[in-house]
Design an enzyme around this catalytic site. Structure first.
Site, mmCIF file in Angstrom:
data_model
loop_
_atom_site.group_PDB
_atom_site.id
_atom_site.type_symbol
_atom_site.label_atom_id
_atom_site.label_comp_id
_atom_site.label_asym_id
_atom_site.label_seq_id
_atom_site.Cartn_x
_atom_site.Cartn_y
_atom_site.Cartn_z
ATOM 1 N N ARG A 1 4.921 3.697 18.259
ATOM 2 C CA ARG A 1 5.973 3.398 17.327
ATOM 3 C C ARG A 1 7.264 3.904 17.927
ATOM 4 N NH1 ARG A 1 5.786 2.960 11.783
ATOM 5 N NH2 ARG A 1 3.541 3.334 11.736
ATOM 6 N N HIS B 1 0.848 -1.197 0.000
ATOM 7 C CA HIS B 1 0.000 0.000 0.000
ATOM 8 C C HIS B 1 0.881 1.242 0.000
ATOM 9 C CE1 HIS B 1 1.083 -0.877 4.158
ATOM 10 N NE2 HIS B 1 0.860 0.383 4.463
ATOM 11 N N ALA C 1 -3.338 1.809 18.641
ATOM 12 C CA ALA C 1 -3.702 2.585 17.442
ATOM 13 C C ALA C 1 -3.010 3.940 17.424
ATOM 14 C CB ALA C 1 -5.217 2.766 17.379
ATOM 15 N N LEU C 2 -2.853 4.538 18.604
ATOM 16 C CA LEU C 2 -2.277 5.881 18.699
ATOM 17 C C LEU C 2 -1.135 5.852 19.706
ATOM 18 C CD1 LEU C 2 -5.703 7.766 18.911
ATOM 19 C CD2 LEU C 2 -4.275 7.495 16.876
ATOM 20 N N THR D 1 -5.836 -4.032 16.233
ATOM 21 C CA THR D 1 -5.321 -2.759 16.752
ATOM 22 C C THR D 1 -6.201 -2.226 17.890
ATOM 23 O OG1 THR D 1 -4.747 -0.511 16.089
ATOM 24 C CG2 THR D 1 -6.459 -1.575 14.829
ATOM 25 N N ASP E 1 0.719 9.173 9.266
ATOM 26 C CA ASP E 1 1.660 9.048 8.142
ATOM 27 C C ASP E 1 2.458 10.338 7.995
ATOM 28 O OD1 ASP E 1 0.740 6.540 7.647
ATOM 29 O OD2 ASP E 1 -0.303 7.006 5.780
ATOM 30 N N HIS F 1 -13.918 1.213 15.684
ATOM 31 C CA HIS F 1 -14.686 1.166 16.933
ATOM 32 C C HIS F 1 -15.834 2.163 16.966
ATOM 33 C CE1 HIS F 1 -12.430 4.797 18.059
ATOM 34 N NE2 HIS F 1 -11.371 4.164 17.553
ATOM 35 N N LYS G 1 -3.409 -8.000 9.279
ATOM 36 C CA LYS G 1 -3.886 -6.984 10.216
ATOM 37 C C LYS G 1 -5.340 -6.625 9.917
ATOM 38 C CE LYS G 1 -1.063 -3.663 11.215
ATOM 39 N NZ LYS G 1 -0.340 -2.367 11.230
ATOM 40 N N GLU H 1 -3.916 -3.012 6.098
ATOM 41 C CA GLU H 1 -5.011 -3.701 6.777
ATOM 42 C C GLU H 1 -5.942 -4.377 5.776
ATOM 43 O OE1 GLU H 1 -5.165 -0.652 10.582
ATOM 44 O OE2 GLU H 1 -6.410 -0.211 8.827
ATOM 45 N N GLU I 1 -1.864 -4.389 18.524
ATOM 46 C CA GLU I 1 -1.094 -3.142 18.481
ATOM 47 C C GLU I 1 -1.917 -2.067 19.177
ATOM 48 O OE1 GLU I 1 -0.638 -2.071 14.385
ATOM 49 O OE2 GLU I 1 0.590 -3.828 13.911
#
Length: 488
Positions: free
Chosen positions: A418, A91, A380-381, A340, A99, A298, A293, A184, A378
């Site tokens: 990350r 992707h 998410a934020l 996630t 990003d 949510h 993934k 994903e 994982e």
């Protein structure tokens, strides 16, 4: 005692920066990365995860691969004594939350789209999304004689050939196969690049000519040649009740609506199944596991229509399990499901979004465990606080530590999003170290937890009917404690 406790150990990986390899496919941050990996090793981390960008490696032309930058990076990871999870990133980087760099899919692939824009996912208004090729071209030989799936398979073959030293040495332990935007398995139903804003319901993204033709053929086969793709499902930033499709007695519960949603979600499941089958052939015999993934959608989870999940391709309703079907498909490949938003609490969400991340995490993890899969998570934020870490710990071992052996359920691994200087500084670093220790059940780092067997050939293709049996009945999730018994 320590032997029994070891069965409670959850591996912790850290995702490397998106631009650890530069946009011109160079590994320049050697000293900086070496220093960061050293701090991760000192924190007891088990491994790292990295995007291996298709747009960089095969950027020069069809079948022309350049792995040099990634080899240099992988050597550094190996020197640090860390394991490696490699994402086959088919992707674009850019256009999604967090990003910071822009790495499109290969230019020569995008050039095909100049004369045939339907190779890209398309919404009802005709807007194209160039993050990832539409699954409508999975089997269309439009790319210098190759189909999309052949391109992905060839890329993975080249990866295996060029990274044999790291596969053979047990450095690479996980191949996460990218199946859509952000890596994903979903449709690009909520693209920020096209103006989507949380908590918009998103849009169905199946209006390219290839998917449209497929739908028409399936509808005709079902005796309804008059059925068309939805025209009443609203736009990216609508709320469910603004649309006819998701309204209380809306299209989604009619025969036509159910037919469409089944087709839309089944296409996604088949897409994942076909590409995993290719990945399995490529990595056969390697001591790795395959993984995919699933996105943590949510918002609108608390309303009967689950609109945002449906537009993304997850046919999940109060009385239909849209995740266990995916998990069942994965059993054929013994693949791991990576989910996630493991750090989120319902109480942190705005009430207008009808959001329920905790219930969603519990549903998806339970679906994977019920199908006998390895399940990973994982965040998410990016978070550095004890509340987030303690939520992850609770989700990693839902009923806490079992001093006598393995807990009934636990995550196979967790990947922290990350790596950054901020994570490795001061209080953030010391809290993170404590978190890693708690994930390891307060034990020291151990490189021999959950050793992988050589990858076996995937089982025969499962009939879609058998996969869909997993949708009903929708069972309550396994019990999850309110809080972890090993807080940070």
């Amino acid at each position: 005692m320590a032997g029994n406790l070891l069965a409670n150990y959850v591996q912790v990986n850290v995702m490397l920066p998106l631009d650890v390899v530069t946009v011109d496919n160079k590994f320049e941050k050697v000293d900086e990365t070496r220093a960061q990996l050293k701090k991760l090793t000192e924190a007891g981390v088990d491994g790292v995860m990295v995007d291996v960008w298709w747009g960089l490696v095969e950027g020069k032309g069809p079948g022309s691969y350049d792995w040099e930058a990634y080899k240099q990076l992988f050597r550094l990871v190996q020197e640090a004594g860390l394991k490696l999870q490699a994402i086959m990133s088919f992707h674009q980087c850019g256009g999604n939350v967090g990003d910071i760099v822009n790495i499109p899919i290969p230019q020569w692939v995008r050039d095909v789209g100049a004369s045939d824009p339907d190779i890209f996912y398309t919404n009802r208004g005709g807007a194209r999304n160039i993050e990832y090729l539409t699954l409508g071209v999975d089997d269309q030989p439009l790319f210098h004689g190759r189909t999309a799936i052949q391109m992905y398979a060839d890329y993975m073959k080249s990866f295996r050939e060029n990274m044999a030293e790291f596969l053979d040495a047990g450095v690479i332990v996980d191949i996460e196969v990218g199946l859509g935007p952000a890596g994903e398995m979903r449709y690009p139903s909520y693209p920020q690049s096209q103006g989507w804003v949380f908590p918009g319901i998103g849009e169905f993204i199946c209006y390219d000519k290839y998917l449209e033709a497929d739908f028409k053929a399936e509808a005709a086969k079902a005796g309804h040649p008059e059925w068309e793709l939805p025209d009443d499902a609203g736009e990216y930033n609508d709320t469910p009740e603004k649309t006819r499709f998701f309204a209380d007695n809306g299209t989604y519960i009619t025969e036509k609506g159910k037919f469409f949603l089944t087709w839309y979600s089944n296409k996604l499941i088949k897409h994942g199944d076909k590409i995993l089958d290719e990945a399995n052939k490529v990595f056969l015999g390697c001591r790795v596991q395959l993984a995919i993934k699933i996105s943590g959608i949510h918002w609108w989870y608390r309303v009967p229509n689950h609109a945002a999940e449906l537009t993304a391709g997850y046919y999940n309703l109060d009385n239909r399990d849209g995740y266990r079907t995916i998990a069942r498909m994965l059993t054929r490949h013994r693949a791991c499901v990576n989910f996630t938003c493991a750090e989120m609490r319902d109480s942190e969400q705005s009430s207008e979004a009808k959001s329920a991340p905790e219930e969603l995490v519990q549903q998806v993890l339970s679906a994977g465990w019920r199908e006998g899969l390895h399940v990973a998570c994982e965040n998410a934020l990016g978070r550095y606080d004890a509340t987030a870490y303690n939520t992850i710990l609770r989700n990693s071992r839902p009923t806490g530590i079992n001093k006598n052996g393995p807990p009934e359920h636990k995550l196979f691994g967790f990947t922290y999003l990350r790596l950054s200087d901020e994570l490795l500084e001061g209080q953030n670093y010391s809290t993170f170290k404590t978190f890693v220790k708690r994930m390891h059940a307060n034990l020291d780092y151990n490189s021999n937890v959950d050793p992988l067997e050589p990858l076996q050939r995937s089982m025969p293709e499962m009939p879609i009917g058998k996969i869909l049996q997993a949708a009903h009945p929708k069972l309550a999730p396994f019990p999850f404690d309110e809080n972890t018994d090993l807080p940070v």
